[in-house]
Design a protein around this motif. Structure first.
Motif, PDB file in Angstrom:
ATOM      1  N   GLY A  13       0.837  -1.230   0.008  1.00 17.51           N
ATOM      2  CA  GLY A  13      -0.072  -0.169  -0.005  1.00 17.51           C
ATOM      3  C   GLY A  13       0.860   1.501  -0.041  1.00 17.51           C
ATOM      4  N   SER A  16       0.483   5.477  -1.694  1.00 16.15           N
ATOM      5  CA  SER A  16      -0.004   6.704  -1.118  1.00 16.15           C
ATOM      6  C   SER A  16       0.069   6.721   0.429  1.00 16.15           C
ATOM      7  N   ASP A  37       2.182  -2.077  -4.434  1.00 18.08           N
ATOM      8  CA  ASP A  37       0.668  -1.763  -4.280  1.00 18.08           C
ATOM      9  C   ASP A  37       0.050  -2.415  -5.469  1.00 18.08           C
TER      10      ASP A  37
END
Ligand code: NAD
Length: 251
Positions: A13, A16, A37
């Protein structure tokens, strides 16, 4: 010398928010990082890589849907191929909940949140730990939530998943402490990421209420805690879920 010098690892992840901030902070502290991600977030993921490289660090992107076992296999294999070792992992990828009271939650929505936020962490840790056992140790941090420590209205699937994640963290910590693998979690309060940006002002005011500091946190404030737990600075700490939440647990 930074607190992560010589270490190699991964952050999920990391296109961002908290994941990106952790990847950048770990690299600043000297780590080599695989930024991971979803494939659909490849572009912002590559942007995280660019930010690290521009600052003189080493990073690569690898797509991984954490809810898919084969993706998790490929992620660990990619870290080994690039760096030859897996010293740390930040299992951070997560999705929010639908905002319904428990009796109105669709069965499929419950399954979806559990699949990413809880099963995804299990799938990741299992593979990371197997490799860390071969490598002689390591450090794992999972991103829980304030909602992993208490009930939050209209967030049942998310709350259940994050409580489960806290349990998995404790269990892995006691099972692998003697193998020199530390496993901890952070429990962020409301942080200014995609999660908070999507909320209405009323919802934000409601979720911020318990935060004694009465402000929304920045992802870098969570990343600092994550990298501390990942590093040897936290060498005597395992099995904890550290609140990073502006005093919510104090109230
Ligand atoms: P974010 O939306 O900015 O980041 C989440 C990232 O996870 C995104 O880049 C997204 O593409 C990725 N992701 C989603 N599903 C995935 C999957 N199946 N596989 C791989 N990646 C996937 O939000 P954030 O706040 O940085 O979230 C990071 C973590 O922090 C989450 O686990 C979230 O539950 C937790 N958290 C956030 C807050 C907050 O207020 N922002 C509070 C407590 C906990």
């Amino acid at each position: 010398m930074g607190s992560m010098t010589g270490r190699a690892g991964l952050v999920t992840g990391a296109a961002s928010g908290i994941g990106r901030a952790t990847a950048i902070r770990a690299a600043q502290e000297g780590a080599r990082v695989v930024v991971s991600d979803l494939e659909l977030a490849r572009e912002p993921g590559e942007e995280t890589v660019r930010l690290i490289r521009d600052a003189g660090g080493e990073a690569h992107f690898q797509a991984c849907d954490v809810s898919r076992a084969e993706d998790q296999d490929a992620l660990v294999a990619f870290v080994l191929e690039r760096f030859g070792a897996l010293d740390f992992a930040h299992n951070n990828a997560g999705i929010g909940g639908g905002g319904e009271l428990l009796a109105d939650v669709e069965d499929e929505d419950f399954d979806r949140v559990i699949a990413v936020n809880l099963r995804g962490v299990f799938l990741g840790m299992k593979r990371q730990i197997r490799q860390m056992l071969r490598g002689g140790g390591g450090s794992i941090v999972n991103t829980a939530s304030n909602a992993g420590l208490r009930g939050v209205k209209r967030l049942a699937p998310y709350t259940a998943a994050k409580h489960g994640l806290v349990g998995l963290t404790k269990n892995a910590a006691v099972e692998y402490a003697e193998d020199r693998i530390r496993v901890n979690a952070v429990a962020p309060g409301t942080i200014m990421t995609g999660f908070a940006r999507g909320a209405t002002p009323e919802r934000l005011a409601q979720i911020m209420k318990p935060q004694a500091m009465q402000r929304i946190g920045e992802p870098e404030e969570v990343a600092a805690a994550v990298v501390w737990l990942l590093s040897d600075d936290a060498s005597f700490v395992t099995g904890v879920t550290l609140p990073v939440d502006a005093g919510s647990v104090a109230g």
